[in-house]
Design a protein around this motif. Sequence first.
Motif, PDB file in Angstrom:
ATOM      1  N   UNK A  39       2.961  -6.620 -27.975  1.00  0.00           N
ATOM      2  CA  UNK A  39       2.232  -5.359 -28.117  1.00  0.00           C
ATOM      3  C   UNK A  39       3.007  -4.190 -27.521  1.00  0.00           C
ATOM      4  N   UNK A  40       3.630  -4.424 -26.379  1.00  0.00           N
ATOM      5  CA  UNK A  40       4.363  -3.359 -25.707  1.00  0.00           C
ATOM      6  C   UNK A  40       5.554  -2.896 -26.543  1.00  0.00           C
ATOM      7  N   UNK A  41       6.401  -3.824 -26.984  1.00  0.00           N
ATOM      8  CA  UNK A  41       7.608  -3.431 -27.699  1.00  0.00           C
ATOM      9  C   UNK A  41       7.322  -2.966 -29.132  1.00  0.00           C
ATOM     10  N   UNK A  42       6.220  -3.411 -29.700  1.00  0.00           N
ATOM     11  CA  UNK A  42       5.804  -2.842 -30.983  1.00  0.00           C
ATOM     12  C   UNK A  42       5.457  -1.376 -30.808  1.00  0.00           C
ATOM     13  N   UNK A  43       4.729  -1.066 -29.746  1.00  0.00           N
ATOM     14  CA  UNK A  43       4.308   0.320 -29.503  1.00  0.00           C
ATOM     15  C   UNK A  43       5.482   1.211 -29.111  1.00  0.00           C
ATOM     16  N   UNK A  48       8.724  -5.438 -35.196  1.00  0.00           N
ATOM     17  CA  UNK A  48       7.843  -6.452 -35.757  1.00  0.00           C
ATOM     18  C   UNK A  48       8.367  -7.803 -35.296  1.00  0.00           C
ATOM     19  N   UNK A  49       7.644  -8.877 -35.652  1.00  0.00           N
ATOM     20  CA  UNK A  49       7.956 -10.183 -35.053  1.00  0.00           C
ATOM     21  C   UNK A  49       7.889 -11.300 -36.071  1.00  0.00           C
ATOM     22  N   UNK A  50       8.678 -12.324 -35.825  1.00  0.00           N
ATOM     23  CA  UNK A  50       8.490 -13.577 -36.543  1.00  0.00           C
ATOM     24  C   UNK A  50       8.519 -14.708 -35.530  1.00  0.00           C
ATOM     25  N   UNK A  51       7.775 -15.763 -35.838  1.00  0.00           N
ATOM     26  CA  UNK A  51       7.720 -16.897 -34.922  1.00  0.00           C
ATOM     27  C   UNK A  51       9.039 -17.642 -34.946  1.00  0.00           C
ATOM     28  N   UNK A  52       9.481 -18.040 -33.793  1.00  0.00           N
ATOM     29  CA  UNK A  52      10.710 -18.818 -33.687  1.00  0.00           C
ATOM     30  C   UNK A  52      10.402 -20.292 -33.925  1.00  0.00           C
ATOM     31  N   UNK A  53      11.454 -21.047 -34.198  1.00  0.00           N
ATOM     32  CA  UNK A  53      11.267 -22.439 -34.565  1.00  0.00           C
ATOM     33  C   UNK A  53      10.899 -23.342 -33.394  1.00  0.00           C
ATOM     34  N   UNK A  54      11.100 -22.866 -32.163  1.00  0.00           N
ATOM     35  CA  UNK A  54      10.843 -23.721 -31.004  1.00  0.00           C
ATOM     36  C   UNK A  54       9.391 -23.726 -30.562  1.00  0.00           C
ATOM     37  N   UNK A  57       5.756 -20.177 -27.827  1.00  0.00           N
ATOM     38  CA  UNK A  57       6.229 -19.351 -26.720  1.00  0.00           C
ATOM     39  C   UNK A  57       7.452 -18.508 -27.070  1.00  0.00           C
ATOM     40  N   UNK A  58       7.936 -18.621 -28.288  1.00  0.00           N
ATOM     41  CA  UNK A  58       9.177 -17.958 -28.665  1.00  0.00           C
ATOM     42  C   UNK A  58       8.968 -17.039 -29.859  1.00  0.00           C
ATOM     43  N   UNK A  59       9.621 -15.880 -29.844  1.00  0.00           N
ATOM     44  CA  UNK A  59       9.558 -14.921 -30.933  1.00  0.00           C
ATOM     45  C   UNK A  59      10.936 -14.297 -31.150  1.00  0.00           C
ATOM     46  N   UNK A  60      11.171 -13.836 -32.375  1.00  0.00           N
ATOM     47  CA  UNK A  60      12.345 -13.041 -32.697  1.00  0.00           C
ATOM     48  C   UNK A  60      11.859 -11.646 -33.067  1.00  0.00           C
ATOM     49  N   UNK A  61      12.430 -10.632 -32.436  1.00  0.00           N
ATOM     50  CA  UNK A  61      12.062  -9.241 -32.712  1.00  0.00           C
ATOM     51  C   UNK A  61      12.884  -8.728 -33.884  1.00  0.00           C
ATOM     52  N   UNK A  62      12.223  -7.966 -34.776  1.00  0.00           N
ATOM     53  CA  UNK A  62      12.869  -7.413 -35.955  1.00  0.00           C
ATOM     54  C   UNK A  62      12.776  -5.890 -35.929  1.00  0.00           C
ATOM     55  N   UNK A  63      13.876  -5.231 -36.251  1.00  0.00           N
ATOM     56  CA  UNK A  63      13.897  -3.779 -36.429  1.00  0.00           C
ATOM     57  C   UNK A  63      14.315  -3.513 -37.868  1.00  0.00           C
ATOM     58  N   UNK A  64      13.425  -2.924 -38.646  1.00  0.00           N
ATOM     59  CA  UNK A  64      13.677  -2.707 -40.068  1.00  0.00           C
ATOM     60  C   UNK A  64      14.065  -4.003 -40.769  1.00  0.00           C
ATOM     61  N   UNK A  69      16.568  -9.204 -31.293  1.00  0.00           N
ATOM     62  CA  UNK A  69      16.405  -9.732 -29.938  1.00  0.00           C
ATOM     63  C   UNK A  69      15.537 -10.975 -29.965  1.00  0.00           C
ATOM     64  N   UNK A  70      15.667 -11.792 -28.940  1.00  0.00           N
ATOM     65  CA  UNK A  70      14.837 -12.976 -28.790  1.00  0.00           C
ATOM     66  C   UNK A  70      13.929 -12.841 -27.585  1.00  0.00           C
ATOM     67  N   UNK A  71      12.709 -13.359 -27.685  1.00  0.00           N
ATOM     68  CA  UNK A  71      11.748 -13.323 -26.597  1.00  0.00           C
ATOM     69  C   UNK A  71      11.335 -14.758 -26.283  1.00  0.00           C
ATOM     70  N   UNK A  72      11.377 -15.130 -25.015  1.00  0.00           N
ATOM     71  CA  UNK A  72      10.935 -16.444 -24.570  1.00  0.00           C
ATOM     72  C   UNK A  72       9.923 -16.258 -23.448  1.00  0.00           C
TER      73      UNK A  72
END
Length: 267
Positions: A39-43, A48-54, A57-64, A69-72
């Motif tokens: 929510x913070x980095x979207x704002x 935007x985000x996609x779920x990571x394969x692991x 608890x894991x996400x990949x951040x998308x810009x356009x 970036x990766x979030x764990x």
Amino acid sequence: MNHDTTPATGTTEAVSTHSVFGAPCWVSLTSRDLKATEEFYTAVLGWTWRQARLGERFRVALADGAPVAGIAAMAGMWQMAVAWTPYFAVSSADVAVARVQERGGTSAVGPISFQPGRGALLADRDGATFGVWEGDLPSNWETWRRAAPAFVRLHTRDAFDAAIFYGQVLDWASAKPGCCEVDYAGDEVLLRSGGDIVARIESGAVESAPDPTIRPHWQVHFAVADVGACARAAELHGGSVLREGADEAVLRDADGAQFTVTSRRTR
């Protein structure tokens, strides 16, 4: 560290760290609260985000649409600090880890194999945390370089000593094809890859003694269109503004991780 918070994407026709190395190639964030982080980095940054394969608890951040970036959300489980960490491309993760240890740094994790490469989480001899990645980089490597952080900056006690350490570990200014070049501009050491400034190292005036009060760390700078708008969004979504100027602001996210937003005009 994990496959989805490293630069590998599994795409074809990828650029390899054997031909492009020494430069930052990915950034990842360890956090405690995944929902609050999203929510913070979207704002603030419009990601935007996609779920990571692991897993959850894991996400990949998308810009356009481009992974940036990766979030764990593993800070509590792994007993790690909530922080942004840059990863540098290397020809050999094993060699890089050995060089770090030989020069007084430490290895926290790895090298660990993740298809299609290997990575490690390290700290330099002053305690600044960074990672290395050996293997394929995304096939849209130049797109990542444009969409990703403007640069990363090392705040340390002795910039020139740090430049020697990282230069020896990462083969900076080695005259090998694909390596990064090092420039000196006043009180800063500048790292260039493909003509772009991708990293800076600073510690104060050249003639001054190393500052023992500085806690060495790598700071990630994200390029944005409106620094002020990002700062206000950070405050509205549980973060804080540590320092703000016309072209740059140092922010802290809702989980406590520190980063910088830099105007695209100053890149």
